[in-house]
Write a protein that holds these residues in place. Sequence first.
Motif, PDB file in Angstrom:
ATOM      1  N   UNK A 201      24.464  -8.873  -2.237  1.00  8.25           N
ATOM      2  CA  UNK A 201      25.158  -7.516  -3.008  1.00  8.25           C
ATOM      3  C   UNK A 201      24.582  -6.213  -2.250  1.00  8.25           C
ATOM      4  N   UNK A 202      25.359  -5.637  -1.987  1.00  8.08           N
ATOM      5  CA  UNK A 202      25.725  -4.020  -1.297  1.00  8.08           C
ATOM      6  C   UNK A 202      24.708  -3.119  -2.180  1.00  8.08           C
ATOM      7  N   UNK A 203      25.456  -2.146  -3.610  1.00 14.71           N
ATOM      8  CA  UNK A 203      24.713  -1.807  -3.736  1.00 14.71           C
ATOM      9  C   UNK A 203      23.168  -2.540  -4.071  1.00 14.71           C
ATOM     10  N   UNK A 204      22.993  -3.398  -4.596  1.00 10.40           N
ATOM     11  CA  UNK A 204      21.359  -3.537  -5.483  1.00 10.40           C
ATOM     12  C   UNK A 204      20.667  -3.435  -3.704  1.00 10.40           C
ATOM     13  N   UNK A 205      21.445  -4.004  -2.205  1.00  4.26           N
ATOM     14  CA  UNK A 205      20.341  -3.828  -1.229  1.00  4.26           C
ATOM     15  C   UNK A 205      20.090  -2.013  -1.220  1.00  4.26           C
ATOM     16  N   UNK A 206      20.984  -1.450  -1.488  1.00  2.00           N
ATOM     17  CA  UNK A 206      20.961  -0.379  -1.432  1.00  2.00           C
ATOM     18  C   UNK A 206      20.101   0.669  -2.517  1.00  2.00           C
ATOM     19  N   UNK A 207      20.273   0.217  -3.219  1.00  2.00           N
ATOM     20  CA  UNK A 207      19.224   0.807  -4.739  1.00  2.00           C
ATOM     21  C   UNK A 207      17.826  -0.585  -3.930  1.00  2.00           C
ATOM     22  N   UNK A 208      17.466  -1.405  -3.758  1.00  2.17           N
ATOM     23  CA  UNK A 208      16.100  -1.980  -3.409  1.00  2.17           C
ATOM     24  C   UNK A 208      15.777  -1.004  -2.336  1.00  2.17           C
ATOM     25  N   UNK A 209      15.485  -0.481  -1.668  1.00  2.00           N
ATOM     26  CA  UNK A 209      15.475   0.478  -0.712  1.00  2.00           C
ATOM     27  C   UNK A 209      13.996   1.600  -1.276  1.00  2.00           C
ATOM     28  N   UNK A 210      14.686   1.910  -2.497  1.00  2.00           N
ATOM     29  CA  UNK A 210      13.687   2.204  -2.758  1.00  2.00           C
ATOM     30  C   UNK A 210      12.806   1.754  -3.261  1.00  2.00           C
ATOM     31  N   UNK A 211      12.574   0.774  -3.688  1.00  2.00           N
ATOM     32  CA  UNK A 211      11.375  -0.197  -3.418  1.00  2.00           C
ATOM     33  C   UNK A 211      10.454  -0.492  -2.321  1.00  2.00           C
ATOM     34  N   UNK A 212      11.416  -0.817  -1.266  1.00  2.00           N
ATOM     35  CA  UNK A 212      10.734  -1.353   0.080  1.00  2.00           C
ATOM     36  C   UNK A 212       9.902   0.500   0.580  1.00  2.00           C
ATOM     37  N   UNK A 213      10.413   1.370   0.074  1.00  2.00           N
ATOM     38  CA  UNK A 213       9.933   2.919   0.438  1.00  2.00           C
ATOM     39  C   UNK A 213       8.352   3.381  -0.173  1.00  2.00           C
ATOM     40  N   UNK A 214       8.800   1.976  -1.472  1.00  2.00           N
ATOM     41  CA  UNK A 214       6.917   2.519  -2.651  1.00  2.00           C
ATOM     42  C   UNK A 214       5.591   3.150  -1.414  1.00  2.00           C
ATOM     43  N   UNK A 215       4.887   3.414  -2.045  1.00  2.23           N
ATOM     44  CA  UNK A 215       4.089   3.775  -1.254  1.00  2.23           C
ATOM     45  C   UNK A 215       2.595   2.319  -1.654  1.00  2.23           C
ATOM     46  N   UNK A 216       1.449   3.176  -1.152  1.00  3.66           N
ATOM     47  CA  UNK A 216       0.653   1.510  -0.731  1.00  3.66           C
ATOM     48  C   UNK A 216       0.355   1.216  -1.922  1.00  3.66           C
ATOM     49  N   UNK A 217       0.002   1.991  -3.376  1.00  9.56           N
ATOM     50  CA  UNK A 217      -0.408   2.158  -4.248  1.00  9.56           C
ATOM     51  C   UNK A 217       0.224   1.329  -5.026  1.00  9.56           C
ATOM     52  N   UNK A 218       1.207   1.021  -4.543  1.00 10.09           N
ATOM     53  CA  UNK A 218       2.344  -0.125  -5.564  1.00 10.09           C
ATOM     54  C   UNK A 218       2.043  -1.083  -5.335  1.00 10.09           C
ATOM     55  N   UNK A 219       1.798  -1.450  -4.547  1.00 11.21           N
ATOM     56  CA  UNK A 219       1.416  -2.899  -4.274  1.00 11.21           C
ATOM     57  C   UNK A 219      -0.608  -3.283  -5.081  1.00 11.21           C
ATOM     58  N   UNK A 220      -1.332  -2.728  -4.479  1.00 13.82           N
ATOM     59  CA  UNK A 220      -2.085  -2.389  -5.459  1.00 13.82           C
ATOM     60  C   UNK A 220      -2.384  -2.756  -7.222  1.00 13.82           C
ATOM     61  N   UNK A 221      -1.600  -2.113  -7.845  1.00 12.26           N
ATOM     62  CA  UNK A 221      -1.039  -1.874  -8.893  1.00 12.26           C
ATOM     63  C   UNK A 221      -0.169  -2.890  -9.515  1.00 12.26           C
ATOM     64  N   UNK A 222      -0.059  -3.626  -9.127  1.00 14.43           N
ATOM     65  CA  UNK A 222       1.112  -5.118  -8.997  1.00 14.43           C
ATOM     66  C   UNK A 222      -0.185  -5.883  -9.148  1.00 14.43           C
ATOM     67  N   UNK A 223      -0.911  -5.456  -8.136  1.00 15.89           N
ATOM     68  CA  UNK A 223      -1.986  -6.831  -8.584  1.00 15.89           C
ATOM     69  C   UNK A 223      -3.121  -6.954 -10.186  1.00 15.89           C
ATOM     70  N   UNK A 224      -3.178  -5.388  -9.707  1.00 16.32           N
ATOM     71  CA  UNK A 224      -4.170  -5.964 -10.543  1.00 16.32           C
ATOM     72  C   UNK A 224      -3.370  -5.900 -12.089  1.00 16.32           C
ATOM     73  N   UNK A 225      -2.251  -5.689 -12.231  1.00 18.77           N
ATOM     74  CA  UNK A 225      -1.125  -5.817 -13.563  1.00 18.77           C
ATOM     75  C   UNK A 225      -1.441  -7.548 -13.490  1.00 18.77           C
TER      76      UNK A 225
END
Length: 388
Positions: free
Chosen positions: A265-289
């Motif tokens: 889905x084209x609109x979802x790829x575009x919106x998901x770019x915001x996720x791919x650009x999240x800083x490295x801390x995001x992944x640490x927080x995800x794992x902590x959660x």
Amino acid sequence: MRPLGSRAAAFSDSVIRRMTRVCQQYNAVNLSQGFPDFDPPRELLDRLARPLELPHQYSITWGAKNFREALAEKQRRFMGFPIDPEREIVVTCGSTEAMICAMLSICDPGDKVAVFSPFYENYGADAILSGAEPVYIPLRPPMFDFDADELEDAFRGGAKALILCNPSNPSGKVFTREELELIARLAIQYDAYVVTDEVYEHIVYAPRKHTYIASLPGMRERTLSCSSLSKTYSITGWRLGYIIAPPDIIDAARKVHDFLTVGAAAPLQEAAVAGLLLPPEYYGDLLRGYTEKRDLFLNGLRRIGLPFTEPQGAYYVLVDVSAFGYVDDFEFCVDLAKSVGVGAVPGSSFFREDVNHLIRLHFAKSESTLNDALNRLQSIWEIREKSG
Ligand code: GLN
């Protein structure tokens, strides 16, 4: 009427998704099909909230350029090698499409494919749909170790590819670097491909660490690294997955993908770019959660007195229910949903071997949902009295 085709007759519908319907029927807390009940990161939702800024026509069949560029950069950081967004990525409708696309790209009917058992149920259907013959290598509970000779036998017997789910669904096994080096040595020696399913790559509990098999010497050229954004950004319904592999493999996979689905889905790829650009801390927080959820849920199971194998990664736990004396684990799961109000997946839908004493529960849920499920599970021993 002439009979329908034999391929679709050769496998049943997904038991994981059937259990979701059973949960709905009995109003049970759905710990069967693994998906979160909490929101994706704000950054992704903010993009969706401005639909006029999103594309609404086809993207390039193998993925929108800015999505591939952001993905290549993010995966380079984690996988440890450069990825060419123009030639080494195909974006698919979830890793479900990535896996079948990978199989169709490398297998001819009759080719053998090695699969560790227990395995995520899609791989069996993928093999049938691509005409490949699965050869199973047991991962033995409770620790889910494999025997190197059995793996070598599969390659010696001609397996053209190995499917490697790491971290593993349903066992929660995280393959050690040594195990992956052994697999790599055999794949190189017997000239086999490795198709990975690494959708839980960011959910690996300390002290374990995720090693991408594609990053091991000699493996980049023979590995089709499949993964998705579903689990990493809590967007299982967006259906965004991908294959990363060298250009010659991606050329084939792009053709297969184009004729299977044209594109994600084209609109979802575009919106998901915001996720791919999240800083490295995001992944640490995800794992902590997820580590907190795992601890909460496993401590609850301990209090209730249910034996299980502690997962090293992903968000599933296999619970041993032999004490309940059921012969049929599907029946056990239906009773569990009906009488206790918690949905699980019968272990038999993951094992090639005859296993009927395990059920899979997942803990990708908010704290309150997990506490609700644990409260309900306190009455689980009543099913034993009924079955006895
Ligand atoms: N991976 C999830 C599970 O194992 C479900 C994925 C799906 O249903 N497509 O439960």
